[in-house]
Design an enzyme around this catalytic site. Structure first.
Site, short mmCIF file in Angstrom:
data_model
loop_
_atom_site.label_atom_id
_atom_site.label_comp_id
_atom_site.label_asym_id
_atom_site.label_seq_id
_atom_site.Cartn_x
_atom_site.Cartn_y
_atom_site.Cartn_z
N SER A 164 14.18 8.54 -26.53
CA SER A 164 13.03 8.44 -27.42
C SER A 164 12.52 9.84 -27.74
O SER A 164 13.04 10.84 -27.25
CB SER A 164 11.90 7.62 -26.76
OG SER A 164 11.43 8.27 -25.59
N THR A 182 4.98 11.71 -30.42
CA THR A 182 5.85 10.95 -29.53
C THR A 182 4.97 10.16 -28.55
O THR A 182 3.74 10.16 -28.67
CB THR A 182 6.77 11.89 -28.73
OG1 THR A 182 5.97 12.65 -27.81
CG2 THR A 182 7.54 12.83 -29.66
N SER A 210 7.14 24.08 -23.73
CA SER A 210 5.95 23.56 -24.40
C SER A 210 5.02 24.75 -24.68
O SER A 210 5.13 25.80 -24.03
CB SER A 210 5.23 22.55 -23.49
OG SER A 210 3.95 22.22 -23.98
N LYS A 240 6.65 23.89 -16.94
CA LYS A 240 7.13 24.43 -18.22
C LYS A 240 7.14 25.95 -18.23
O LYS A 240 8.04 26.56 -18.85
CB LYS A 240 6.26 23.88 -19.36
CG LYS A 240 6.41 22.38 -19.58
CD LYS A 240 7.85 21.99 -19.92
CE LYS A 240 7.96 20.53 -20.34
NZ LYS A 240 9.36 20.16 -20.68
N TYR A 273 2.16 20.20 -15.19
CA TYR A 273 3.02 20.31 -16.38
C TYR A 273 3.18 21.78 -16.78
O TYR A 273 4.29 22.23 -17.07
CB TYR A 273 2.39 19.50 -17.51
CG TYR A 273 3.21 19.40 -18.77
CD1 TYR A 273 4.41 18.69 -18.79
CD2 TYR A 273 2.76 19.97 -19.97
CE1 TYR A 273 5.15 18.57 -19.96
CE2 TYR A 273 3.48 19.85 -21.13
CZ TYR A 273 4.68 19.15 -21.13
OH TYR A 273 5.41 19.03 -22.28
#
Length: 271
Positions: free
Chosen positions: A15, A186, A138, A155, A151
């Protein structure tokens, strides 16, 4: 750059950005290997592609499954030309309330597993003297963003690994690209982990109004074709933040020159 007939292997391909990258690459004649945990969703993506596809479902944290998948991926067409480390989980929780288990899971999936994925391919690509490794970081891998401490850690770490790897591989003909997406439309926010590790289950306005995944994927592949090492895919404030923290090409060149001048051999000789 013409990628027709090449083979791309994408993690997190069921996805979002992963699926969009598969569609973009297949539209350019690239045969795609799709990996993720959900076989049915991978099959749905494969059925929508304009090129050949191989489905290799597995959990990126399973080292034995990864080793088996790597052998199958290379054996399918005899090569992997483009490897995209895309699998990941985001976060929406403040640090003072977040379980350490959440940190461990996000870093395991977003960083350690993506390193393992690329480690299994760098020998193959180096021996062939060509290839592209893409790491989906990101804007949160450039700028520390509240509610995303785990996160951001993962990243930032992924970008550091990729930058160091690029320098090491610079004599080999293998290109390393780090992609820094901002808000892309998304399910990343819906699937984000909360403080106790549960799925958030709802999206953010910024994500819902973000760059369409197909548009983002085209930008990424166009930049890869130009051999750009650092690829920022964002708009507005997010783009400005990313550009403010962009690494100058001269610095990348300087570190590559260290390798060309025997830095690694000298370090190894010193023990």
């Amino acid at each position: 750059m013409d990628f027709a007939g090449q083979v791309a292997w994408i993690t997190g391909a069921s996805s979002g950005i992963g699926a969009a990258l598969a569609r973009e690459l297949a539209g350019r004649g690239v045969n795609c290997i799709l990996s993720g945990r959900d076989e049915a969703r991978l099959q749905a993506v494969a059925d929508d592609l304009a090129a050949e596809a191989l489905i290799l479902p597995f959990d990126v944290r399973d080292d034995a499954a990864l080793a088996d998948a790597t052998a199958q991926a290379i054996g399918w067409k005899g090569q992997v030309d483009i490897a995209i480390a895309n699998a990941g989980i985001s976060q929406r929780s403040r640090a003072t309330r977040t379980d350490m288990a959440v940190y461990r899971e996000i870093i395991d999936v977003d960083l350690t597993a993506q390193i393992a994925f690329s480690q299994g391919l760098i020998g193959h690509m180096s021996e062939r003297g060509s290839g592209h490794l893409l790491f989906i970081s990101s804007i949160a891998g450039k700028v520390g963003v509240p509610m995303r401490t785990a996160y951001c850690a993962a990243k930032f770490g992924l970008a550091g690994y990729a930058d160091a790897l690029r320098a090491e591989l610079s004599p080999s003909g293998v290109e390393v690209h780090v992609i820094y997406p901002g808000s892309v439309a998304t399910d990343v926010s819906r699937n984000a982990l909360t403080a106790d590790g549960s799925r958030r289950g709802k999206s953010d306005k910024a994500i819902d109004e973000g760059i369409p995944a197909g548009e983002a994927a085209k930008t990424m592949i166009d930049a890869m074709a130009l051999n750009q090492r650092e690829i920022i895919v964002a708009r507005g404030m997010e783009q400005a933040m990313g550009e403010l923290r962009r690494t100058p090409d001269q610095l990348f060149d300087q570190v590559a020159a260290m390798v060309a001048n025997g830095y690694m051999e000298k370090m190894e000789a010193e023990g």
